[in-house]
Design a protein around this motif. Structure first.
Motif, short mmCIF file in Angstrom:
data_model
loop_
_atom_site.label_atom_id
_atom_site.label_comp_id
_atom_site.label_asym_id
_atom_site.label_seq_id
_atom_site.Cartn_x
_atom_site.Cartn_y
_atom_site.Cartn_z
N PRO A 44 0.81 -1.22 0.00
CA PRO A 44 0.00 0.00 0.00
C PRO A 44 0.84 1.26 0.00
CG PRO A 44 -0.89 -1.63 1.53
CD PRO A 44 0.41 -2.17 1.03
N ALA A 45 1.97 1.24 0.70
CA ALA A 45 2.79 2.45 0.78
C ALA A 45 3.43 2.79 -0.55
CB ALA A 45 3.87 2.27 1.85
N GLU A 46 3.54 1.78 -1.45
CA GLU A 46 4.19 2.00 -2.73
C GLU A 46 3.20 2.41 -3.81
OE1 GLU A 46 6.04 -1.71 -3.42
OE2 GLU A 46 7.69 -1.38 -2.01
N LEU A 47 1.91 2.36 -3.52
CA LEU A 47 0.91 2.67 -4.51
C LEU A 47 0.73 4.19 -4.64
CD1 LEU A 47 -1.84 0.05 -3.59
CD2 LEU A 47 0.00 -0.17 -5.24
N SER A 48 0.51 4.63 -5.85
CA SER A 48 0.22 6.04 -6.06
C SER A 48 -1.20 6.34 -5.61
CB SER A 48 0.39 6.39 -7.53
OG SER A 48 -0.59 5.74 -8.31
N ALA A 49 -1.53 7.62 -5.52
CA ALA A 49 -2.89 7.99 -5.11
C ALA A 49 -3.91 7.47 -6.10
CB ALA A 49 -2.99 9.52 -4.99
N ALA A 50 -3.59 7.55 -7.40
CA ALA A 50 -4.51 7.05 -8.42
C ALA A 50 -4.74 5.55 -8.27
CB ALA A 50 -3.97 7.37 -9.81
N GLU A 51 -3.68 4.80 -7.98
CA GLU A 51 -3.81 3.35 -7.83
C GLU A 51 -4.60 3.01 -6.57
OE1 GLU A 51 0.26 1.68 -9.92
OE2 GLU A 51 0.38 2.55 -7.91
N GLY A 107 -7.82 16.02 -24.00
CA GLY A 107 -6.49 16.58 -24.23
C GLY A 107 -6.53 18.09 -24.35
N PHE A 108 -7.54 18.61 -25.06
CA PHE A 108 -7.68 20.06 -25.19
C PHE A 108 -7.91 20.71 -23.82
CE2 PHE A 108 -10.71 23.61 -25.36
CZ PHE A 108 -9.97 24.53 -26.09
N ASN A 109 -8.80 20.10 -23.02
CA ASN A 109 -9.09 20.66 -21.70
C ASN A 109 -7.86 20.65 -20.81
OD1 ASN A 109 -11.74 21.12 -22.41
ND2 ASN A 109 -12.54 19.31 -21.37
N HIS A 110 -7.08 19.57 -20.89
CA HIS A 110 -5.88 19.50 -20.04
C HIS A 110 -4.92 20.64 -20.37
CE1 HIS A 110 -2.73 17.86 -17.58
NE2 HIS A 110 -1.88 17.87 -18.60
N GLN A 269 -1.01 13.11 -13.04
CA GLN A 269 0.39 12.73 -13.15
C GLN A 269 0.62 11.27 -12.79
OE1 GLN A 269 2.35 15.55 -10.62
NE2 GLN A 269 1.94 17.30 -11.97
N GLN A 270 -0.21 10.73 -11.90
CA GLN A 270 0.01 9.37 -11.42
C GLN A 270 -0.73 8.31 -12.23
OE1 GLN A 270 -0.89 9.27 -7.23
NE2 GLN A 270 0.80 10.61 -6.68
N ALA A 271 -1.78 8.69 -12.95
CA ALA A 271 -2.56 7.72 -13.70
C ALA A 271 -1.81 7.24 -14.93
CB ALA A 271 -3.90 8.32 -14.10
N GLU A 272 -1.87 5.96 -15.20
CA GLU A 272 -1.21 5.40 -16.38
C GLU A 272 -1.86 5.92 -17.66
OE1 GLU A 272 -0.25 1.01 -18.37
OE2 GLU A 272 -1.01 1.17 -16.33
N PHE A 278 -9.92 9.01 -15.24
CA PHE A 278 -10.95 9.98 -14.88
C PHE A 278 -12.32 9.56 -15.39
CE2 PHE A 278 -7.24 12.76 -14.27
CZ PHE A 278 -7.57 13.33 -13.05
N ARG A 279 -12.35 8.93 -16.56
CA ARG A 279 -13.63 8.46 -17.09
C ARG A 279 -14.24 7.42 -16.16
NH1 ARG A 279 -13.87 4.23 -21.84
NH2 ARG A 279 -13.55 2.95 -19.98
#
Length: 297
Positions: A44-51, A107-110, A269-272, A278-279
């Motif tokens: 758990p400590a190694e997981l990103s927030a997204a994961e 992509g445009f929104n980002h 930044q953390q999501a693959e 986000f969807r």
């Protein structure tokens, strides 16, 4: 010689301890909805927030405004009577007929968020302290009470409509045009927000395909009706005139993003695959809300 013998014995004990195979803790199975699978060896400590969020775990994100704790409610995206669908990956389970448009708009929104909106939000936060921003947010929430009142009436929620009316009258007078919220603090009238999309959901109107709107971000066809209705019935248009209306709408938009900027940046930044992440989180939220609203009251 005795110290030498003692030191030698300690070294032997230390080497023996290092050579001992550590006892592995017993694996505890975790039953989560079919979201993106994580490696079973990951700690758990190694997981990103997204994961952590994708696996149904709570996570804490550090921002300049302090720590923000996020607790997801995971809802199964698959139809449980379809064994094949349950076995598939969640990203493949959801049919995304507008994915070409959605990815382009995402992509445009980002880019628009990164280089235009977020700098404005951070400047807004720098100029106005949190206490002042909360009062500004209260005022804009109060202006929307009549919209919630109409939507609650349309949904047959007469009690909630009465709450909207009471909150609007109290906060507009005693609360100094909505800057303060005595309706909640003194009269125990909590917010009863209702959008046109919520009203349609109460009549079992489905959400429709996932849809990413320019600048406004992720939504679905049902939710987009709220965007149209709020543009046409925006109370700001009835209490001000251009160009003041546009200034107020701009401040409202920037203020509404203040609580989401750093969370968005961290998770992006953390999501693959940020689009899929986000969807899927958005769809989970819609399914959770629909399941809650279908419960008998």
């Amino acid at each position: 010689m005795k110290p030498v013998i003692l030191l030698t014995g300690l070294c032997v004990l230390a080497l023996a301890g290092c050579a001992t195979k550590p006892v592995q803790p017993e694996a505890v199975p975790v039953d989560v909805a079919p979201v993106e699978a994580l490696q079973p060896t990951a700690k758990p400590a190694e997981l990103s927030a997204a994961e952590q969020l994708s696996s149904g775990q709570s996570t804490t994100i550090e921002t300049s405004q302090g720590s923000i704790e996020i607790t997801p409610t995971v809802v199964d995206m698959a139809e449980r009577d379809n064994a094949e669908a349950v076995a598939e990956d969640s990203a493949a389970q959801y049919h995304d007929p507008l994915q070409g448009w959605n990815r382009a708009m995402f992509g445009f929104n980002h880019q628009a968020y990164t280089y235009a909106l977020f700098p404005l939000v951070k400047g807004y936060e720098y100029v106005l302290p949190a206490a002042v921003r909360s009062k500004v947010g209260n005022a804009f929430d109060n202006i929307r009470e009549p919209l919630s009142l109409l939507n609650n009436l349309a949904a047959g929620e007469v009690k909630d409509a009465g709450t909207n009316l009471g909150r609007f009258l109290i906060n507009s007078t005693v609360g100094l045009l909505g800057l303060f919220d005595p309706a909640t603090a003194w009269f125990e009238l909590p917010a009863a927000k209702q959008s046109l999309a919520d009203t349609l959901a109460s009549y079992s109107v489905g959400p429709g395909p996932y849809l990413v709107l320019p600048i406004l971000g992720q939504n679905n066809v049902r939710g987009s009706t709220s965007v149209v209705s709020e543009v046409l019935l925006d109370p700001l248009r009835h209490v001000s005139s251009p160009p003041d209306t546009y200034y107020l709408q701009g401040v409202d938009a920037i203020d509404s993003f203040t609580d989401r900027v750093r969370v968005y940046e961290t998770l992006y930044q953390q999501a693959e695959d940020p689009y899929l992440y986000f969807r899927n989180q958005f769809i989970q939220g819609v399914k959770r809300d629909d399941a809650f609203n279908q419960q008998p009251k």
